[in-house]
Design a protein around this motif. Structure first.
Motif, PDB file in Angstrom:
ATOM      1  N   TYR A   1     -55.265 -38.828   2.059  1.00 30.20           N
ATOM      2  CA  TYR A   1     -53.924 -38.718   2.601  1.00 30.20           C
ATOM      3  C   TYR A   1     -53.716 -37.345   3.226  1.00 30.20           C
ATOM      4  O   TYR A   1     -54.486 -36.410   2.987  1.00 30.20           O
ATOM      5  CB  TYR A   1     -52.872 -38.935   1.505  1.00 30.20           C
ATOM      6  CG  TYR A   1     -52.942 -40.291   0.842  1.00 30.20           C
ATOM      7  CD1 TYR A   1     -52.330 -41.406   1.426  1.00 30.20           C
ATOM      8  CD2 TYR A   1     -53.621 -40.465  -0.358  1.00 30.20           C
ATOM      9  CE1 TYR A   1     -52.399 -42.650   0.823  1.00 30.20           C
ATOM     10  CE2 TYR A   1     -53.689 -41.710  -0.973  1.00 30.20           C
ATOM     11  CZ  TYR A   1     -53.077 -42.795  -0.377  1.00 30.20           C
ATOM     12  OH  TYR A   1     -53.147 -44.017  -0.971  1.00 30.20           O
TER      13      TYR A   1
ATOM     14  N   ASN B   1     -38.783 -43.138   1.647  1.00 34.46           N
ATOM     15  CA  ASN B   1     -39.889 -44.058   1.386  1.00 34.46           C
ATOM     16  C   ASN B   1     -41.238 -43.391   1.625  1.00 34.46           C
ATOM     17  O   ASN B   1     -42.163 -43.519   0.822  1.00 34.46           O
ATOM     18  CB  ASN B   1     -39.759 -45.295   2.272  1.00 34.46           C
ATOM     19  CG  ASN B   1     -40.861 -46.303   2.014  1.00 34.46           C
ATOM     20  OD1 ASN B   1     -41.043 -46.761   0.892  1.00 34.46           O
ATOM     21  ND2 ASN B   1     -41.601 -46.655   3.059  1.00 34.46           N
ATOM     22  N   SER B   2     -41.340 -42.658   2.738  1.00 24.50           N
ATOM     23  CA  SER B   2     -42.599 -41.996   3.075  1.00 24.50           C
ATOM     24  C   SER B   2     -42.408 -40.534   3.457  1.00 24.50           C
ATOM     25  O   SER B   2     -43.304 -39.919   4.021  1.00 24.50           O
ATOM     26  CB  SER B   2     -43.291 -42.733   4.228  1.00 24.50           C
ATOM     27  OG  SER B   2     -42.469 -42.737   5.383  1.00 24.50           O
ATOM     28  N   SER B   3     -41.247 -39.982   3.147  1.00 26.11           N
ATOM     29  CA  SER B   3     -40.974 -38.603   3.550  1.00 26.11           C
ATOM     30  C   SER B   3     -40.313 -37.821   2.419  1.00 26.11           C
ATOM     31  O   SER B   3     -39.705 -38.389   1.513  1.00 26.11           O
ATOM     32  CB  SER B   3     -40.070 -38.569   4.785  1.00 26.11           C
ATOM     33  OG  SER B   3     -38.783 -39.092   4.475  1.00 26.11           O
TER      34      SER B   3
ATOM     35  N   ASP C   1     -51.533 -41.707   5.775  1.00 21.59           N
ATOM     36  CA  ASP C   1     -52.924 -41.970   5.420  1.00 21.59           C
ATOM     37  C   ASP C   1     -53.840 -41.135   6.312  1.00 21.59           C
ATOM     38  O   ASP C   1     -53.376 -40.347   7.148  1.00 21.59           O
ATOM     39  CB  ASP C   1     -53.244 -43.464   5.509  1.00 21.59           C
ATOM     40  CG  ASP C   1     -53.069 -44.044   6.912  1.00 21.59           C
ATOM     41  OD1 ASP C   1     -53.112 -43.275   7.897  1.00 21.59           O
ATOM     42  OD2 ASP C   1     -52.883 -45.268   7.024  1.00 21.59           O
TER      43      ASP C   1
ATOM     44  N   THR D   1     -47.129 -43.574   5.197  1.00 22.29           N
ATOM     45  CA  THR D   1     -47.354 -44.516   4.112  1.00 22.29           C
ATOM     46  C   THR D   1     -46.438 -44.189   2.945  1.00 22.29           C
ATOM     47  O   THR D   1     -45.923 -43.067   2.836  1.00 22.29           O
ATOM     48  CB  THR D   1     -48.837 -44.490   3.672  1.00 22.29           C
ATOM     49  OG1 THR D   1     -49.094 -45.561   2.777  1.00 22.29           O
ATOM     50  CG2 THR D   1     -49.192 -43.171   3.015  1.00 22.29           C
ATOM     51  N   THR D   2     -46.202 -45.138   2.080  1.00 24.04           N
ATOM     52  CA  THR D   2     -45.258 -44.985   0.978  1.00 24.04           C
ATOM     53  C   THR D   2     -45.723 -43.915  -0.011  1.00 24.04           C
ATOM     54  O   THR D   2     -46.920 -43.849  -0.349  1.00 24.04           O
ATOM     55  CB  THR D   2     -45.106 -46.325   0.237  1.00 24.04           C
ATOM     56  OG1 THR D   2     -44.655 -47.315   1.173  1.00 24.04           O
ATOM     57  CG2 THR D   2     -44.090 -46.206  -0.889  1.00 24.04           C
ATOM     58  N   LEU D   3     -44.802 -43.088  -0.446  1.00 29.86           N
ATOM     59  CA  LEU D   3     -45.115 -42.099  -1.478  1.00 29.86           C
ATOM     60  C   LEU D   3     -45.612 -42.806  -2.738  1.00 29.86           C
ATOM     61  O   LEU D   3     -45.047 -43.816  -3.156  1.00 29.86           O
ATOM     62  CB  LEU D   3     -43.873 -41.281  -1.825  1.00 29.86           C
ATOM     63  CG  LEU D   3     -43.301 -40.360  -0.743  1.00 29.86           C
ATOM     64  CD1 LEU D   3     -41.939 -39.854  -1.174  1.00 29.86           C
ATOM     65  CD2 LEU D   3     -44.231 -39.204  -0.471  1.00 29.86           C
ATOM     66  N   THR D   4     -46.645 -42.264  -3.333  1.00 28.62           N
ATOM     67  CA  THR D   4     -47.150 -42.868  -4.565  1.00 28.62           C
ATOM     68  C   THR D   4     -46.191 -42.592  -5.720  1.00 28.62           C
ATOM     69  O   THR D   4     -45.417 -41.633  -5.690  1.00 28.62           O
ATOM     70  CB  THR D   4     -48.533 -42.310  -4.915  1.00 28.62           C
ATOM     71  OG1 THR D   4     -48.402 -40.921  -5.255  1.00 28.62           O
ATOM     72  CG2 THR D   4     -49.510 -42.462  -3.759  1.00 28.62           C
ATOM     73  N   ASP D   5     -46.254 -43.418  -6.737  1.00 25.70           N
ATOM     74  CA  ASP D   5     -45.410 -43.218  -7.915  1.00 25.70           C
ATOM     75  C   ASP D   5     -45.698 -41.866  -8.572  1.00 25.70           C
ATOM     76  O   ASP D   5     -44.773 -41.200  -9.049  1.00 25.70           O
ATOM     77  CB  ASP D   5     -45.645 -44.345  -8.926  1.00 25.70           C
ATOM     78  CG  ASP D   5     -45.114 -45.683  -8.435  1.00 25.70           C
ATOM     79  OD1 ASP D   5     -44.251 -45.680  -7.534  1.00 25.70           O
ATOM     80  OD2 ASP D   5     -45.558 -46.720  -8.958  1.00 25.70           O
TER      81      ASP D   5
ATOM     82  N   ARG E   1     -43.956 -39.118  -6.601  1.00 25.99           N
ATOM     83  CA  ARG E   1     -42.511 -39.101  -6.883  1.00 25.99           C
ATOM     84  C   ARG E   1     -42.235 -38.436  -8.228  1.00 25.99           C
ATOM     85  O   ARG E   1     -41.294 -37.659  -8.373  1.00 25.99           O
ATOM     86  CB  ARG E   1     -41.957 -40.525  -6.869  1.00 25.99           C
ATOM     87  CG  ARG E   1     -41.893 -41.136  -5.496  1.00 25.99           C
ATOM     88  CD  ARG E   1     -41.230 -42.499  -5.518  1.00 25.99           C
ATOM     89  NE  ARG E   1     -41.203 -43.068  -4.189  1.00 25.99           N
ATOM     90  CZ  ARG E   1     -40.305 -42.771  -3.262  1.00 25.99           C
ATOM     91  NH1 ARG E   1     -39.343 -41.906  -3.541  1.00 25.99           N
ATOM     92  NH2 ARG E   1     -40.360 -43.329  -2.074  1.00 25.99           N
TER      93      ARG E   1
END
Length: 283
Positions: free
Chosen positions: A195, A228-230, A257, A263-267, A270
Motif C-alpha cells: 500500500y 472510507n479511504s482517506s 494500493d 482503497t478502504t482503510l484496514t481495520d 483505523r
C-alpha cells in the motif's frame, strides 16, 4: 497569465515523483514571475506576506528537463489582501490547483497592513471569478495530538529574515512523518509492501512569523477525520516558549494500493489511528 517554472532533480521523493511540499515552491516561483511581468515585483522586497495557501494535488509530477506550465490569475481582492489562483501543468495534464492569499506587510514591524495602492490598482484590472476550493476539516489541538520538535535551519529563511512560507509545508510534513513512523510503527510495517499514501489536498494558514533560533519549535499533529479511504490530518506549528500559534494546517491523505488506486482503510489502521483522534474529550 501563463509562465513556466523549472523542475529540479532534488525535488523528487522516495517514490520517484515530486514531493508534495515542493509543489508550493512552483506556485511561489510562478507568483514571482507573475509580479515581475506586471512590473510590481517591488512587492517581493518591500512588503508582501502570504496569509494562506491551499493546494489540491491532481496528478503526480515526474522529473523532466521541460518546465511546468503555470496559469496565474487574480481571483479575490480587498483593501488588505489579494488571492491568486495558480494551475500547474506538466505537458497538457493539470497536476495541481492552488489558491494563495497575500496581504500587505510591514517588514520593520512584521505586521500586516493594506496593500499598496499601485498593486491594488493593477490587481483590480485583472480580477476574475473562480470557484473556491472546497473546505476541509480542521480541528483544534488537544491531548490526542502527537508532538514533535522542529528546529529551524538557516537556509529556511527568506529575504525578510523569517522562515519562508513554503518551508511550513516541510515542517508540517515532518510532523506527519513523525506521527506515522514513531507511534505507529506497526502501521508502517503493515502498509509498506502493498500500500501507499498520497496527499490529495493541503491547506496552511500563517498566523505569526517564525524566526531563526537554536531552540526548536513544535509541530502538533492529530487526526481530524477518517473517511472510507482517506484521513484528514490537523497540524499546528507552535512556539513552546510562549504558546504562540505560528501556523495551522490541514491535509487529506488517501490510502491506496500499489497501483495508486484508493482503497478502504484496514481495520488495523483505523484502530491505530483512532488513538490520535482529536476532539474525543468533547465528543
Amino acid at each position: 497569465m501563463r509562465v513556466e517554472v523549472p523542475l529540479r532533480w532534488g525535488d523528487l521523493d522516495a517514490q520517484g515523483h515530486v514531493n508534495n511540499a515542493r509543489y508550493i515552491d512552483y506556485v511561489q516561483d510562478a507568483r514571482a514571475d507573475f509580479l515581475f511581468a506586471l512590473k510590481i515585483d517591488a512587492l517581493l522586497h518591500e512588503g508582501f506576506a502570504v496569509a494562506s495557501n491551499q493546494i489540491e494535488y491532481r496528478a503526480p509530477v515526474f522529473f523532466s528537463t521541460e518546465p511546468l506550465g503555470a496559469e496565474v490569475s487574480v481571483v479575490g481582492l480587498d483593501e488588505q489582501t489579494v488571492t491568486l489562483s495558480c494551475q500547474l501543468f506538466q505537458a497538457d495534464r493539470e497536476v495541481a490547483m492552488a489558491r494563495t492569499t497575500l496581504s500587505g506587510y510591514d517588514v520593520g514591524s512584521r505586521l500586516r497592513r493594506p496593500l499598496p495602492d499601485l498593486a491594488r490598482e493593477v490587481f483590480a484590472g485583472l480580477l476574475s471569478e473562480a470557484e473556491p476550493l472546497r473546505e476541509i476539516d480542521w480541528m483544534d489541538m488537544d491531548a490526542g495530538a502527537k508532538v514533535s520538535e522542529m528546529r529551524v535551519r538557516w537556509s529556511d529563511l527568506d529575504a525578510y529574515g523569517h522562515v519562508n512560507n513554503a518551508m511550513i509545508f516541510d515542517y508540517v510534513q515532518e510532523g506527519r512523518i513523525t506521527f506515522t513512523a514513531a507511534p505507529l510503527r506497526g502501521m508502517a510495517q503493515e502498509v509498506e509492501p502493498d500500500y501507499l499514501w498520497f496527499l490529495a489536498r493541503q491547506d496552511v494558514v500563517y498566523h505569526h512569523p517564525i524566526v531563526f533560533r537554536m531552540a526548536p519549535y513544535v509541530v502538533r499533529t492529530g487526526i481530524a477525520r477518517m473517511g472510507n479511504s482517506s484521513v484528514t490530518f490537523s497540524s499546528q506549528v507552535d512556539d513552546p516558549t510562549d504558546g504562540t500559534v505560528c501556523a495551522t494546517a490541514a491535509a487529506v491523505a488517501v490510502f491506496a494500493d500499489a497501483s495508486g488506486k484508493p482503497t478502504t482503510l484496514t481495520d488495523q489502521l483505523r484502530q491505530d489511528l483512532s488513538v490520535y483522534a482529536l476532539g474525543k474529550e468533547s465528543s
